[in-house]
Design a protein around this motif. Structure first.
Motif, PDB file in Angstrom:
ATOM      1  N   THR A 131       1.034  -1.311   0.035  1.00 32.83           N
ATOM      2  CA  THR A 131       0.075  -0.148   0.050  1.00 32.83           C
ATOM      3  C   THR A 131       0.953   1.241   0.016  1.00 32.83           C
ATOM      4  O   THR A 131       0.635   2.098  -0.743  1.00 32.83           O
ATOM      5  CB  THR A 131      -0.891   0.137   1.106  1.00 32.83           C
ATOM      6  N   GLN A 160       1.689   3.763  -3.253  1.00 38.56           N
ATOM      7  CA  GLN A 160       1.518   5.262  -3.523  1.00 38.56           C
ATOM      8  C   GLN A 160       2.557   5.991  -3.824  1.00 38.56           C
ATOM      9  O   GLN A 160       2.533   6.846  -4.774  1.00 38.56           O
ATOM     10  CB  GLN A 160       0.930   5.464  -2.040  1.00 38.56           C
ATOM     11  N   GLU A 217       3.048   5.580  -7.650  1.00 41.14           N
ATOM     12  CA  GLU A 217       2.187   6.330  -8.481  1.00 41.14           C
ATOM     13  C   GLU A 217       2.638   8.006  -8.564  1.00 41.14           C
ATOM     14  O   GLU A 217       2.543   8.660  -9.731  1.00 41.14           O
ATOM     15  CB  GLU A 217       0.667   6.173  -7.960  1.00 41.14           C
ATOM     16  N   GLN A 218       3.137   8.366  -7.546  1.00 38.89           N
ATOM     17  CA  GLN A 218       3.584   9.580  -7.405  1.00 38.89           C
ATOM     18  C   GLN A 218       4.838   9.723  -8.176  1.00 38.89           C
ATOM     19  O   GLN A 218       4.918  10.755  -8.977  1.00 38.89           O
ATOM     20  CB  GLN A 218       3.793   9.957  -5.974  1.00 38.89           C
TER      21      GLN A 218
END
Length: 294
Positions: free
Chosen positions: A33, A37, A40-41
């Motif tokens: 998780t 994140q 993706e950033q």
């Protein structure tokens, strides 16, 4: 048939394994998780820096003779020496995650050597280092604990040696290979030519550039941006690979937990059968003894 004590010990051992695999699945899920994140950033930043680099490089190429804007942008279809930079995990227990990368690298080695091209290997990740070292192949560069804990500065330091060899014309191409995150259930092998950088798909329009740059500064800006592009793409490869690793390990531990549960059920049935057989034997012995006393 095994005795009751042996079966009971097996059941206890498998249950302990099931607890361990279930805990590892939960840990991998939590790590996935966070890493997803960050991935993706990082992907958003990578796309933007690629767009800016392409825009500037295309414009510099347009105004210079023969489009010669430096070796980093000149395509070479017949390289004499190739650097393959690949990323694997530092740990196992993640299914075929590492082997998928290793097989891809091995295939690339065979293809390039068949053309007479020299291949040099640079490895990030213990599993890849151990495999190719065992195979007797020389690793030009190796890094442990980089793929499991990616840091931008360490990623930049790692790729710097390959970039310097390319600029000094020791190598003609730098390729990055890693197993990337596609979705929660799927990983995807990615092979990218990091150097030279391709501008074939870039369209130079007459509209204003994404950045306003003084004519005398364009090459300096391009060189700086190229360094950032290479460093960040190496860092992103490590982040993307780590997300895929956690995804693969989560699936592997889920499958292991399921198998352990099925094994416990199977052993429980075997235990009950053995217990029933033991009770039946005891009853027969008791009845036989009573009949003998009559």
């Amino acid at each position: 048939m095994a005795n009751l004590k042996e079966i009971k010990l097996k059941i206890g051992s498998v249950k302990n394994t099931q607890k361990t695999t279930k805990a590892m699945k939960l840990v991998s899920s939590a790590k996935l998780t966070r890493t997803r994140q960050l991935s993706e950033q990082s992907r958003s930043y990578a796309i933007k820096i690629n767009d800016v680099l392409s825009d500037i490089a295309a414009r510099v190429s347009k105004v210079q003779d023969e489009g010669n804007i430096g070796r980093a942008f000149v395509q070479n279809d017949n390289p004499k020496t190739v650097d393959i930079v690949f990323v694997t995990a530092d740990k196992g227990l993640c299914g075929g995650f590492n082997m998928a990368t290793i097989k891809t690298v091995s295939k690339l080695i065979s293809e390039y050597e068949a053309k007479g091209t020299k291949v040099r290997l640079r490895a990030a990740g213990r599993k890849g280092v151990d495999f190719f070292s065992f195979q007797g192949l020389t690793l030009e560069q190796k890094a442990i604990d980089l793929s499991s804990a990616p840091e931008y500065d360490r990623a930049a330091d790692f790729i710097h040696a390959a970039v310097e060899d390319f600029r000094n014309e020791i190598t003609d191409k730098v390729i990055v290979v890693y197993n990337g995150f596609l979705n929660m259930l799927t990983q995807e092998i990615r092979v990218r030519e990091l150097l030279p950088i391709s501008l074939e798909t870039v369209e130079v329009r007459d509209t204003s550039s994404m950045l306003d740059i003084e004519p005398d500064d364009d090459e300096e800006v391009l060189n700086e941006l190229t360094d950032k592009y290479i460093d960040f793409n190496m860092y992103y490869a490590l982040i993307d690979s780590l997300a895929a690793e956690h995804s693969a390990r989560m699936q592997a531990m889920e499958a292991a937990t399921k198998n352990a549960k099925e094994k416990v059920n199977s052993l429980t049935v075997e235990y009950n059968k053995a217990r029933q057989a033991a009770i039946t034997t005891e009853l027969i012995e008791i009845i036989s003894g009573v009949e003998a006393l009559k």
